[in-house]
Each structure stands twice: as C-alpha cells, then as structure tokens.
Design a protein around this motif. Structure first.
Motif, PDB file in Angstrom:
ATOM      1  N   SER A 254       0.825  -1.211   0.000  1.00  0.00           N
ATOM      2  CA  SER A 254       0.000   0.000   0.000  1.00  0.00           C
ATOM      3  C   SER A 254       0.858   1.259   0.000  1.00  0.00           C
ATOM      4  N   GLU A 255       2.143   1.120   0.354  1.00  0.00           N
ATOM      5  CA  GLU A 255       3.073   2.257   0.337  1.00  0.00           C
ATOM      6  C   GLU A 255       3.445   2.649  -1.093  1.00  0.00           C
ATOM      7  N   HIS A 256       3.521   1.647  -1.977  1.00  0.00           N
ATOM      8  CA  HIS A 256       4.082   1.896  -3.308  1.00  0.00           C
ATOM      9  C   HIS A 256       3.121   1.587  -4.460  1.00  0.00           C
ATOM     10  N   ASP A 257       1.888   1.196  -4.137  1.00  0.00           N
ATOM     11  CA  ASP A 257       0.914   0.843  -5.168  1.00  0.00           C
ATOM     12  C   ASP A 257      -0.397   1.554  -4.828  1.00  0.00           C
ATOM     13  N   GLU A 258      -0.645   2.643  -5.533  1.00  0.00           N
ATOM     14  CA  GLU A 258      -1.797   3.494  -5.226  1.00  0.00           C
ATOM     15  C   GLU A 258      -3.120   2.751  -5.397  1.00  0.00           C
ATOM     16  N   PHE A 259      -3.224   1.961  -6.463  1.00  0.00           N
ATOM     17  CA  PHE A 259      -4.470   1.221  -6.720  1.00  0.00           C
ATOM     18  C   PHE A 259      -4.743   0.237  -5.576  1.00  0.00           C
ATOM     19  N   TYR A 260      -3.698  -0.464  -5.138  1.00  0.00           N
ATOM     20  CA  TYR A 260      -3.847  -1.428  -4.046  1.00  0.00           C
ATOM     21  C   TYR A 260      -4.234  -0.706  -2.755  1.00  0.00           C
ATOM     22  N   GLU A 270     -16.825  -4.959  -5.871  1.00  0.00           N
ATOM     23  CA  GLU A 270     -16.366  -3.609  -6.231  1.00  0.00           C
ATOM     24  C   GLU A 270     -15.042  -3.624  -6.991  1.00  0.00           C
ATOM     25  N   ILE A 271     -14.221  -4.654  -6.758  1.00  0.00           N
ATOM     26  CA  ILE A 271     -12.882  -4.689  -7.344  1.00  0.00           C
ATOM     27  C   ILE A 271     -12.935  -4.751  -8.871  1.00  0.00           C
ATOM     28  N   GLY A 272     -13.853  -5.557  -9.406  1.00  0.00           N
ATOM     29  CA  GLY A 272     -13.982  -5.658 -10.860  1.00  0.00           C
ATOM     30  C   GLY A 272     -14.280  -4.301 -11.487  1.00  0.00           C
ATOM     31  N   GLN A 273     -15.152  -3.538 -10.834  1.00  0.00           N
ATOM     32  CA  GLN A 273     -15.531  -2.215 -11.338  1.00  0.00           C
ATOM     33  C   GLN A 273     -14.354  -1.247 -11.270  1.00  0.00           C
ATOM     34  N   THR A 274     -13.628  -1.237 -10.150  1.00  0.00           N
ATOM     35  CA  THR A 274     -12.501  -0.301 -10.008  1.00  0.00           C
ATOM     36  C   THR A 274     -11.359  -0.670 -10.960  1.00  0.00           C
ATOM     37  N   THR A 275     -11.206  -1.963 -11.254  1.00  0.00           N
ATOM     38  CA  THR A 275     -10.182  -2.387 -12.214  1.00  0.00           C
ATOM     39  C   THR A 275     -10.534  -1.893 -13.610  1.00  0.00           C
ATOM     40  N   LYS A 276     -11.810  -2.006 -13.934  1.00  0.00           N
ATOM     41  CA  LYS A 276     -12.276  -1.517 -15.243  1.00  0.00           C
ATOM     42  C   LYS A 276     -12.010  -0.011 -15.374  1.00  0.00           C
ATOM     43  N   GLU A 277     -12.271   0.729 -14.292  1.00  0.00           N
ATOM     44  CA  GLU A 277     -12.020   2.173 -14.284  1.00  0.00           C
ATOM     45  C   GLU A 277     -10.538   2.479 -14.451  1.00  0.00           C
ATOM     46  N   LEU A 278      -9.686   1.645 -13.820  1.00  0.00           N
ATOM     47  CA  LEU A 278      -8.233   1.808 -13.937  1.00  0.00           C
ATOM     48  C   LEU A 278      -7.786   1.638 -15.390  1.00  0.00           C
ATOM     49  N   ILE A 279      -8.326   0.615 -16.061  1.00  0.00           N
ATOM     50  CA  ILE A 279      -7.980   0.356 -17.474  1.00  0.00           C
ATOM     51  C   ILE A 279      -8.460   1.525 -18.344  1.00  0.00           C
ATOM     52  N   ASN A 280      -9.680   1.981 -18.099  1.00  0.00           N
ATOM     53  CA  ASN A 280     -10.226   3.115 -18.872  1.00  0.00           C
ATOM     54  C   ASN A 280      -9.374   4.364 -18.702  1.00  0.00           C
ATOM     55  N   GLU A 281      -8.955   4.598 -17.463  1.00  0.00           N
ATOM     56  CA  GLU A 281      -8.120   5.773 -17.181  1.00  0.00           C
ATOM     57  C   GLU A 281      -6.787   5.676 -17.915  1.00  0.00           C
ATOM     58  N   PHE A 282      -6.211   4.477 -17.895  1.00  0.00           N
ATOM     59  CA  PHE A 282      -4.933   4.262 -18.582  1.00  0.00           C
ATOM     60  C   PHE A 282      -5.078   4.521 -20.089  1.00  0.00           C
ATOM     61  N   GLN A 283      -6.130   3.972 -20.673  1.00  0.00           N
ATOM     62  CA  GLN A 283      -6.361   4.149 -22.115  1.00  0.00           C
ATOM     63  C   GLN A 283      -6.633   5.608 -22.463  1.00  0.00           C
ATOM     64  N   LYS A 284      -7.386   6.277 -21.622  1.00  0.00           N
ATOM     65  CA  LYS A 284      -7.729   7.681 -21.847  1.00  0.00           C
ATOM     66  C   LYS A 284      -6.477   8.564 -21.814  1.00  0.00           C
ATOM     67  N   TYR A 305       7.407   6.874 -21.494  1.00  0.00           N
ATOM     68  CA  TYR A 305       6.867   7.627 -20.364  1.00  0.00           C
ATOM     69  C   TYR A 305       6.876   6.764 -19.096  1.00  0.00           C
ATOM     70  N   PRO A 306       7.808   7.050 -18.164  1.00  0.00           N
ATOM     71  CA  PRO A 306       7.902   6.247 -16.930  1.00  0.00           C
ATOM     72  C   PRO A 306       6.582   6.149 -16.174  1.00  0.00           C
ATOM     73  N   HIS A 307       5.821   7.250 -16.147  1.00  0.00           N
ATOM     74  CA  HIS A 307       4.547   7.241 -15.427  1.00  0.00           C
ATOM     75  C   HIS A 307       3.603   6.194 -16.018  1.00  0.00           C
ATOM     76  N   PHE A 308       3.540   6.161 -17.359  1.00  0.00           N
ATOM     77  CA  PHE A 308       2.641   5.213 -18.011  1.00  0.00           C
ATOM     78  C   PHE A 308       3.173   3.790 -17.930  1.00  0.00           C
ATOM     79  N   LYS A 309       4.488   3.689 -17.896  1.00  0.00           N
ATOM     80  CA  LYS A 309       5.086   2.352 -17.735  1.00  0.00           C
ATOM     81  C   LYS A 309       4.690   1.780 -16.369  1.00  0.00           C
TER      82      LYS A 309
END
Length: 551
Positions: A254-260, A270-284, A305-309
């Motif tokens: 939890s210190e180094h992984d914001e999503f976790y 809820e996890i399936g929904q938040t994962t889908k949102e994470l993928i959408n955000e990445f693609q966007k 791009y290190p951030h996107f990596k």
C-alpha cells in the motif's frame, strides 16, 4: 540510519529478518536515493574483496549469532567504516564484545533502532512466527521473540502501557509477565512523558475466536492472502498458466501501489468495477498524449513515459491477480461454500445448517479442504447442541475420500478452541461470545456481496468494550494495579497464535470511526493467518500438546 552516516556511497548489511523488515516499508529505488548502492547479508558469505571506499550501515537483530558474525566482520573489515544499529535492546556485555573486536577502530557508531517487527500497514504488525503453541504452552523460542517484538513496537512508538490479558490463557499471562519484566528492567528506556490517558496493551489468545480464521474472505487484501498467500508483501504467481517472468512474483504494498492502497478493503464485487475504471483511465491518458495505432506504437509509448510504464505495470499486475481470484472462486465453488460458512457463523439454525453441510460434503465439485472447513465450523458452533451430528459429518468426509489429516482436524480444532489451562478455572472460549447470533451488515456494501461479509470478528466487540470501559476485569484482568480512569486512547492489541486480515479491516474501521473519541488502535499477532496457515498452526499445537502429555 542513512542520514546519520552522512553523505557518500554506502552498503546495507542486514540479516534474514531485518531484510524482511526493511523490504516491507522501503522499495529498492527509495533506498538507492539514500546513496545505498549495495545490499549484503551478514549471515550469508558475501564478496571477499574489500571496498574501503564504502560506508557500511549494519541493521541486524541483537542475537548471539549476529554478534558473533559481526565480530568476525569487524576483525577483518571489508568496508571503510561501520555504523551499527540493532533492531532491539542489546546487552552491555554484547556491546563490550563488539568493542573488543574493533582493534583498528572502524566502528563509528553503535545504536538501538527499534524496528524488530514487520510493519504490514499503519495499524498492523506481524512477527512472522508460525507454531508458537505447544499444547496450551509457549514454544520458548517464540515466547522470547514475541516479547522482543512487542517491546520494540512500544519503544518505537514511545509508549509505556498498562497491560491486560485474557484470563484462562496461561500463554497470555506469561507473555504479559515477560513484557512487564523487560519494561521494569529497562525503565530508563520506557521513561516517556506520561499522557493524560495511559496507553493500554491487551494480550489475547487465538483460541478466543477460532472461527474468524476459518472463513472465506471477500475483501481484496484478505482474499489475495486467502487464495494466493501474501508473504512479506509478495505474492507468488508462477503457477498461473502463461504468466510472464516479470509477473511470476508481484509486490503488493500500500506504500508503493496506489491502486492497491485505495482498494485493499473493497469487496470482491467492487474490485472488478474499479479495475475496469483503472484500465479506462490508462487508455484515456494514453490517447490524450499520443495517437496509438498499433501494439508496437503502444510499446514504444509506454517505454517513453515512466509514469505510463508504471501504470501499465499496475494494470497488468492487478488484472492478473483478479483474473486468478475469479478463476479460483469459480473452480472451488466458493460463493456457495461461503454462504453456508456465514450462515453457521452468524445464525442459529442447527437442523438447516446440518442439512446444508451434509449436502456440500456430498457435492464432488467442492474440494475436500472446503468440505472439511465447513465441518470444523459446524463442530465449533454446535458441539454442545443436543442433536449435533459431528461424527456423521466426519464419516461423510471419510467416505468422500478426504485425507485423514483433514477429517482428524475437526477433533483437533475443537480441542484447540475449548481446551482449558490448569492455571485457571475460567473457560477459555465463551461459546456465546464466540459465535454471537448477528445479522449486522456493513452499511456500505451493496447487492448480494453482503451475504458473504455479514460476520463480524469477536475482536471488534472486545476493543469496543475496552474503549467504553466495559471490558470485564474477571475475563481480561490487569497485570498489577489498574489505572485510575477507565478511558483509553492508545490501544495495542496482540493476538498470540496469529491475527487475520478480516480483523485488520475491523481495526482500520474502528480507527476511522468518530464515535469512539479518537481512539488509536495498533494490532499485531505472531503471524497474519489465512485458513491454511491457521489449520497448520492448530495441527502443530495439538500434536505438540499430545507429545507433552505422554512424556
């Protein structure tokens, strides 16, 4: 430690335990930023070639073995100078021994840095000890380690607490006595500014609630530990078909992984929904910066791009974990199993529960492990019921081909939970308290998910009673004189025999709650259990207990 040694290139010299302790809270890149470029183990032979240009930061546990290895290192130093930090209290005689070995004066500093425990989260610590029971007594080695771990937690947070313990548990009383011995002996170290409301340390024995570790979990962190096992923030995924080398072992911190960090307490639905949102955000974000028309374009873009990596790695990791969790839930029919588990734990309908457990034992789609766990829960709940059929259910396990080690665990877990110490006439497990009939649901859960999370650990009520000053002194006596007031603010709870992530969630929610007057709770245990490790703990406890009684 890195700052005390000043600027310049450094090497970090650790032992096996402190390597785990450091890795729980620091990433390698964070340590590199502190000019630490080399990591060595004191207990593993390293490079023979001297590197006098490096400063050596030593962080080890104050054991006799480590003192001996440290003396060998200092007699023939590989590095220019040494800054030695012990994770706990070290004796004056050991310091003298080290000083006598420092013939060419390479040691610049020797200090105690209290970090002799694994910091799992801001409110949870573990000592990574399995097998602390010998029947109803301590394994002596693990008793000493538990004392050291708790003392280190108290010193690192600068607290000198009043101590309460679970009556009926000789192990809880012994641990309380040993901690008080250290606090009395080291009164100078524990001479902190007294707060208006004194801190409280409450020591419990896992036998006060053997049901919680047997239940299937449905929040993200607990679910990963239950089905995949989290070990020092790492999850081994090498068994997943087609997994890449980079993802064969993943870090969940939890210190180094914001999503976790944002989702570790969310439930499965809820996890399936938040994962889908994470993928959408990445693609966007990817599309807003650069037009990606092919897989090769995407690869180049991510590498640019290190951030996107980093974001890409996060998406890949959690997609794989959630995919595997989903696979195991389906394969093991855990929705059906968990519904019955929750019913047994939270309701009182003997004939209905007996019928449902029988039906699942006869269902070959259910694994032997889940079938045996249902019988264990039934036995714990209904062993005193006039019409119980524990032997019939055990026969059912035997007939379906379950290994003997599983169906004999039913008796072992009952013996473990209901065994009384000769030191006290109090019954260790109050059956009514342990399996309170409750229909409480988490208010924020929606849909069918609440069916699987209606159980509330016994720990919640114990802590709430402690905060309100209602915890009965005959059940949880004080060691020595009680404080004058009954209000508590800083609470330390330690569970001998291990804590669970369900209980960690309960502590997290109590810390967030405003109705308890800002109580601050830190919880810990000899280990953090999932069902498998808890059953192993019980098995070892009972086999050692039997060995003791026959000798």
């Amino acid at each position: 430690m890195a700052e005390e040694s000043g600027p310049g290139m450094k090497v970090l010299l650790l032992d096996k335990q402190t390597t785990s302790i450091i890795s729980m809270v620091y990433s390698q890149s964070e340590i590199l930023q502190k000019e630490v470029y080399l990591f060595e183990r004191l207990d593993v032979p390293g490079s023979i070639e001297p590197m006098k240009h490096l400063k050596c930061i030593v962080f080890v546990r104050p054991t006799k073995d480590n003192v001996g290895l440290l003396c060998n290192e200092i007699r023939n130093p590989r590095y220019g100078m040494y800054y030695i930090y012990f994770s706990n209290i070290i004796s004056k005689s050991d310091i003298k021994t080290i000083a006598e070995c420092d013939e060419i004066e390479v040691v610049r500093e020797v200090a105690e840095f209290y970090g002799d425990y694994l910091s799992v989260s801001p409110h949870l610590f573990s000592l990574n000890i399995n097998g602390c029971y010998q029947g109803t007594q301590w394994n002596p080695v693990h008793l000493q380690r538990s004392v050291q771990g708790i003392v280190s937690v108290l010193l690192s947070l600068k607290k000198c607490p009043f101590i309460r313990y679970q009556s009926g548990s000789d192990m809880a009383k012994r641990l309380a006595d040993k901690i008080r011995e250290v606090v009395t002996k080291e009164e100078v170290l524990f001479d902190f500014r007294h707060s208006e409301v004194p801190p409280m340390l409450l020591i419990l024995d896992r036998r006060f609630d053997p049901i919680t570790p047997l239940l299937t979990q449905w929040t993200y962190q607990a679910m990963v530990h239950e089905l995949l096992t989290i070990s020092n923030n790492r999850v081994n995924m090498s068994h997943v078909p087609g997994v890449s080398k980079e993802l064969s072992e993943v870090v969940l911190s939890s210190e180094h992984d914001e999503f976790y960090a944002e989702n570790l307490y969310n439930n499965y639905g809820e996890i399936g929904q938040t994962t889908k949102e994470l993928i959408n955000e990445f693609q966007k974000k990817a599309k807003s910066h650069q037009k990606v028309e092919s897989i090769q374009d995407m690869k180049q873009f991510v590498e640019s791009y290190p951030h996107f990596k980093k974001m890409s790695g996060t998406v890949s990791k959690h997609l794989m974990i959630i995919g595997e969790l989903s696979n195991l839930v389906g394969k093991r029919n855990l929705l059906e199993v968990s519904e019955v588990e929750q019913e047994i734990a939270c309701q009182d309908q003997h004939s209905h529960h007996l019928h449902r457990v029988r039906a699942l034992i006869g269902n070959q789609k259910i694994r032997n492990e889940e079938a045996a766990r249902l019988v264990m829960l039934y036995a714990l709940k209904y062993r005193r019921h006039s019409s119980h059929d524990i032997s019939g259910l055990v026969d059912g396990l035997r007939k379906r081909g379950a290994p003997e080690s599983l169906y004999t665990m039913v008796k072992s877990i009952c013996n473990f939970a209901f065994q009384e110490d000769t030191s006290s006439s109090a019954n260790l497990v109050n059956q009514e308290a342990m399996v309170k009939i409750t229909k409480r649901f988490f208010k924020d859960l929606k849909g069918v998910e609440n069916v699987y999370t209606q159980h509330v650990p016994a720990l919640k009520e114990v802590i709430e009673d402690l905060i309100r000053g209602r915890l009965k002194e005959n059940v949880y006596p004080f060691l020595g004189n009680p404080p004058s007031g009954r209000r508590v603010q800083d609470i330390f709870v330690f569970i001998i025999g291990g804590i669970t992530y369900e209980e960690s969630l309960c502590v997290h929610l109590l810390n967030k709650s405003t109705i308890h007057g800002g109580a601050r709770i830190v919880a810990g245990g000899t280990t953090v259990h999932n069902t498998e490790s808890f059953i192993d703990e019980v098995s070892r406890a009972m086999s050692r207990g039997a060995a003791r009684s026959y000798n």
